[in-house]
Design an enzyme around this catalytic site. Sequence first.
Site, PDB file in Angstrom:
ATOM      1  N   ASP A  97       9.687   5.323 -10.245  1.00  0.00           N
ATOM      2  CA  ASP A  97       9.176   5.920 -11.487  1.00  0.00           C
ATOM      3  C   ASP A  97       9.888   7.222 -11.829  1.00  0.00           C
ATOM      4  O   ASP A  97      10.153   7.522 -13.002  1.00  0.00           O
ATOM      5  CB  ASP A  97       7.682   6.213 -11.357  1.00  0.00           C
ATOM      6  CG  ASP A  97       6.830   4.975 -11.565  1.00  0.00           C
ATOM      7  OD1 ASP A  97       7.374   3.857 -11.475  1.00  0.00           O
ATOM      8  OD2 ASP A  97       5.613   5.121 -11.808  1.00  0.00           O
ATOM      9  N   LYS A 155      -0.624  -4.164  -3.389  1.00  0.00           N
ATOM     10  CA  LYS A 155      -1.917  -3.599  -2.994  1.00  0.00           C
ATOM     11  C   LYS A 155      -2.019  -2.190  -3.564  1.00  0.00           C
ATOM     12  O   LYS A 155      -1.415  -1.251  -3.050  1.00  0.00           O
ATOM     13  CB  LYS A 155      -2.071  -3.556  -1.474  1.00  0.00           C
ATOM     14  CG  LYS A 155      -3.407  -2.946  -1.021  1.00  0.00           C
ATOM     15  CD  LYS A 155      -3.506  -2.883   0.493  1.00  0.00           C
ATOM     16  CE  LYS A 155      -4.824  -2.268   0.941  1.00  0.00           C
ATOM     17  NZ  LYS A 155      -4.919  -0.824   0.663  1.00  0.00           N
ATOM     18  N   SER A 169       0.811  -1.211   0.000  1.00  0.00           N
ATOM     19  CA  SER A 169       0.000   0.000   0.000  1.00  0.00           C
ATOM     20  C   SER A 169       0.853   1.275   0.000  1.00  0.00           C
ATOM     21  O   SER A 169       1.547   1.548  -0.971  1.00  0.00           O
ATOM     22  CB  SER A 169      -0.954  -0.041   1.193  1.00  0.00           C
ATOM     23  OG  SER A 169      -1.919   0.971   1.118  1.00  0.00           O
TER      24      SER A 169
END
Length: 558
Positions: free
Chosen positions: A305, A319, A294
Amino acid sequence: MKKRIKLILLALALPLTTILFVRASDDYFEISKNLDIFASLYRELNTNYVDQTKPGELMKTGIEAMLASLDPYTNYIAETQIEDYRFMTTGQYGGIGALIQKRGELVIVSETYDDFPAQKSGLLIGDIIVEIDGNNVVGKNTSEISEFLKGPPDSEVSIKIERGTDEDLKTMQLKLKRAEIKIHDVPYHALLHESVGYIRLTGFTQTASSEFGEAFRKLQEGGKMKSLIIDLRGNGGGLLRESITIINYFVEKGTPVVHTKGKLKQWDQEYKALSNPIDSKIPLVVLVNENSASASEIVAGSLQDLDRGIVVGNQTYGKGLVQQTVDLSYNSKLKVTVAKYYTPSGRCIQKINYADRNEAGKAQEVPDSLIKEFKSLVYARPLFDGKGIKPDLEIPERIMSNISVGLFQDYLIFDFATKFRLENQEIDNIDAFVCSDELFNQFVDYAIEKNFEYSTNAEQLLEELKKSAIDEHYYNEVELEYEALNQKLISVKKNDFKKHKAEIIELLSNEIVQRYYHQKGQLKYSLKNDPAIDSALSVLSDPKKYSAILQGTYNLSK
């Protein structure tokens, strides 16, 4: 001409409006119809069922079963569970600051937190709780016992405990004054090798970002820190906003961090860094494992990223769902999944598709055929969705030997450490403590004395072979060979203590250190023999390697 165009557009819009209206009407009718069915069924069941029903429990069971058909994160929170919910979001509760575990009928203290009543009163890990305020705990589950221990700050609680070994068990009565307990999201931070900062983050409650920021600033003092390790291993997540703030510490203001998409437009939101960073240049390594989930995955995935740091460890949990809490009547709440989150490259890393279930009703993982490739935003490294966060540098998974698993599951390591603590008032400091050969041999003798037994994989396979041979009526023909092989395995297994000595010593040492230096000390000690930490230090000590991994040009097969 314009009038004709308007008429055409109106003609096209009317069927769409009608479809939407019909769809909304159908949904409303289905909801009304099924609520009526449910209410009448509930009423008739309570009236006619042969035994006395408990309406409240019956309804709660129905609600929980309904929500379980969706996903594990959509939950009903009854009024009686509000304190547990508050603890999940704030890390705060009124109590004594201890964890308990059940072993059969015994209730045993498994951890005490620094500077809270349990530890201050002298309660020790391994103590057996017998009574709380005169209430016998036998037959009670851990939730019921926790309720006995919790209460308003400054209120008193009396605990009757047993301490010692079976041969020398003492009964003691302790009086404690409860306090406001706050479990820290950053239990440990330090400088490793004088220039590498290390911050362990175990949760994302309301204070996670402030604790993290405070730890980072302390590490900055003196100007020695040149790089940072963020340890998110075992961090199951928490509040989305806290993860966004922590990312913001390392990226420029205005940088996209994460965005969410839901069925309703109100859940479609893009989150950007709102403040100037604390440090936008410091080299970062983020440690993750299969239990990082999460909010942890948001931090790791976004920094990956943005090519802002290197992720090291094992594939994360996967998740990618966002929950929101909705108030219900009678002070209850619904925690409901409202959206999926996406990292800056566009990835949704949700691994399980709860809308796709097999014939047995089990939710399915996103198939490999639907996995998509994305690119990091600076160096265009290939990244993938649907399976959690894949580390840039993977660490071979540590698999414990059968003997270590057996010693752990039978509580022999735990109980020996308890016995050791009662017999030794102090040990060397964390940096100097070692489990000597003499201490290891004492533990081996202790395990043998307790009639320790365990099964190896080979023994389990051999037992399965025996069952198959009996079922197929071959056993009489191979019995001698079977017994010979079985005895050989038993003989070889006797060397397992020696064969896995280093692993057993590591587990035993960590347990003993925790008895004296608690969570913070145990965390510090565990870093001494940690392959992920070693890999992170190796990367951060080599700027060329760090840059090559970040740019996707490093040969990971080296």
